[in-house]
Design a protein around this motif. Structure first.
Motif, mmCIF file in Angstrom:
data_model
loop_
_atom_site.group_PDB
_atom_site.id
_atom_site.type_symbol
_atom_site.label_atom_id
_atom_site.label_comp_id
_atom_site.label_asym_id
_atom_site.label_seq_id
_atom_site.Cartn_x
_atom_site.Cartn_y
_atom_site.Cartn_z
ATOM 1 N N GLU A 181 0.815 -1.217 0.000
ATOM 2 C CA GLU A 181 0.000 0.000 0.000
ATOM 3 C C GLU A 181 0.849 1.268 0.000
ATOM 4 O O GLU A 181 0.315 2.366 -0.192
ATOM 5 N N PHE A 182 2.164 1.125 0.243
ATOM 6 C CA PHE A 182 2.997 2.296 0.520
ATOM 7 C C PHE A 182 3.009 3.291 -0.640
ATOM 8 O O PHE A 182 2.851 4.497 -0.445
ATOM 9 N N GLU A 183 3.191 2.810 -1.846
ATOM 10 C CA GLU A 183 3.246 3.729 -2.993
ATOM 11 C C GLU A 183 1.914 4.444 -3.177
ATOM 12 O O GLU A 183 1.878 5.663 -3.380
ATOM 13 N N GLN A 184 0.823 3.740 -3.090
ATOM 14 C CA GLN A 184 -0.490 4.341 -3.303
ATOM 15 C C GLN A 184 -0.861 5.308 -2.189
ATOM 16 O O GLN A 184 -1.392 6.391 -2.447
ATOM 17 N N GLU B 5 0.247 15.508 -0.637
ATOM 18 C CA GLU B 5 0.240 16.092 0.704
ATOM 19 C C GLU B 5 1.002 15.215 1.689
ATOM 20 O O GLU B 5 1.634 15.718 2.630
ATOM 21 N N ARG B 6 0.993 13.903 1.486
ATOM 22 C CA ARG B 6 1.735 13.008 2.364
ATOM 23 C C ARG B 6 3.179 12.847 1.907
ATOM 24 O O ARG B 6 4.082 12.677 2.725
ATOM 25 N N LEU B 7 3.409 12.919 0.605
ATOM 26 C CA LEU B 7 4.767 12.787 0.085
ATOM 27 C C LEU B 7 5.655 13.926 0.578
ATOM 28 O O LEU B 7 6.799 13.699 0.980
ATOM 29 N N HIS B 8 5.148 15.175 0.577
ATOM 30 C CA HIS B 8 5.943 16.311 1.043
ATOM 31 C C HIS B 8 6.329 16.144 2.501
ATOM 32 O O HIS B 8 7.476 16.382 2.894
ATOM 33 N N VAL B 9 5.380 15.716 3.319
ATOM 34 C CA VAL B 9 5.663 15.505 4.744
ATOM 35 C C VAL B 9 6.679 14.387 4.917
ATOM 36 O O VAL B 9 7.602 14.484 5.725
ATOM 37 N N TYR B 10 6.520 13.320 4.139
ATOM 38 C CA TYR B 10 7.438 12.185 4.237
ATOM 39 C C TYR B 10 8.864 12.599 3.865
ATOM 40 O O TYR B 10 9.826 12.261 4.566
ATOM 41 N N ILE C 175 1.221 6.791 0.141
ATOM 42 C CA ILE C 175 2.207 7.823 0.499
ATOM 43 C C ILE C 175 2.804 8.486 -0.741
ATOM 44 O O ILE C 175 2.693 9.696 -0.928
ATOM 45 N N ILE C 176 3.439 7.707 -1.605
ATOM 46 C CA ILE C 176 4.187 8.269 -2.738
ATOM 47 C C ILE C 176 3.278 8.981 -3.722
ATOM 48 O O ILE C 176 3.637 10.034 -4.272
#
Length: 259
Positions: A82-85, A92-97, A87-88
């Motif tokens: 599920e990680f790519e879908q 909005e989540r990619l920038h935080v990551y 987070i990547i």
């Protein structure tokens, strides 16, 4: 993604455990720590919107650190498939990551530099039976220097509280992790990621984040080159200078014990 509710003090995973999933923090606060020959070393405290546990999961390696909830915390668990879908592919989540990842790299580099330049003992102290409550305020002392900038007066409500020079590159600033960004013109006294205020082993500290010039805390130089990357802050008034001793960036950190 499944949602988990973690109680304060509960260990989410331990160093050496098998890595099966990553975690996205919906609410609460999590401490990441490792065991060393000097005791337990806190690496980071992370809060809502941040992600942890993904490296062990992706690389299929045991956990390299222990994660503990510092307060009641809600997590979303993210499986490897599920990680790519989740987070990547979600900006909005990619920038935080990415911001979190860069902060980890900075912290690791700082710890490696400190190990090379000096031995910094880590002291583990037992927690008091009753934890005190504090009010922490940060105030600029521009009246002392005539430095022509708007005054700063903040009550610090989150830790760590990160301080650094303002990013003028908007592409970079989206990945910045500063809670207080201070504008400055060349020549610079402040680094983009200068220092942070945190609470560790029962007292507040100021910790360097790998800055070029370091800071002066109650007359003590805190920097990688000085072999001291953190120093305690006392209850009451603390005089802080960011940069060289003659820097115009002069602040007072007031720590008041309420109970």
């Amino acid at each position: 993604m499944a949602t988990e509710h973690i109680q304060r003090g509960q260990v989410i995973f331990r160093e050496g455990d098998k890595s099966r999933e990553a975690y996205f923090i919906v609410s609460g606060l999590v401490e990441i720590s490792i065991n060393t020959s000097h005791g337990v070393q806190s690496l980071a405290k992370i809060g809502p919107g941040e992600i942890f546990g993904e490296m062990g999961m992706i690389m299929d390696r045991p956990r390299s650190a222990t994660a503990t909830a510092l307060e009641n915390t809600t997590l979303e668990t993210v499986a490897e498939d599920e990680f790519e879908q989740q987070i990547i592919q979600r900006p909005e989540r990619l920038h935080v990551y990415l911001a979190t990842l860069f902060e980890r790299i900075r912290r690791t580099d700082l710890l490696l530099s400190t190990t090379t330049n000096a031995t910094v003992p880590l002291v583990s102290k037992p927690k008091p039976a009753k934890e005190p409550v504090f009010r922490v305020k940060l105030r600029s002392n521009y009246d002392e220097t005539g430095f022509n900038h708007p005054p700063v007066e903040k009550t610090i409500t989150k830790l760590p509280f990160r301080i650094g020079r303002t990013y003028f590159d908007t592409a970079v600033s989206s990945l910045a992790r500063n809670d207080l960004s201070i504008e400055e013109q060349h020549p610079y006294h402040l680094s983009r990621n200068h220092c942070e205020i945190d609470f560790e082993h029962g007292h507040f500290i100021l910790r360097d984040r790998g800055s070029k010039l370091g800071s002066w805390v109650n007359g003590e130089h805190v920097s990688v080159d000085a072999g001291c990357i953190s120093t305690p802050l006392k209850t009451g008034e603390n005089k802080i200078v960011f940069g060289n001793a003659d820097s115009p960036h002069r602040y007072t950190i007031m720590i008041e014990e309420l109970a």
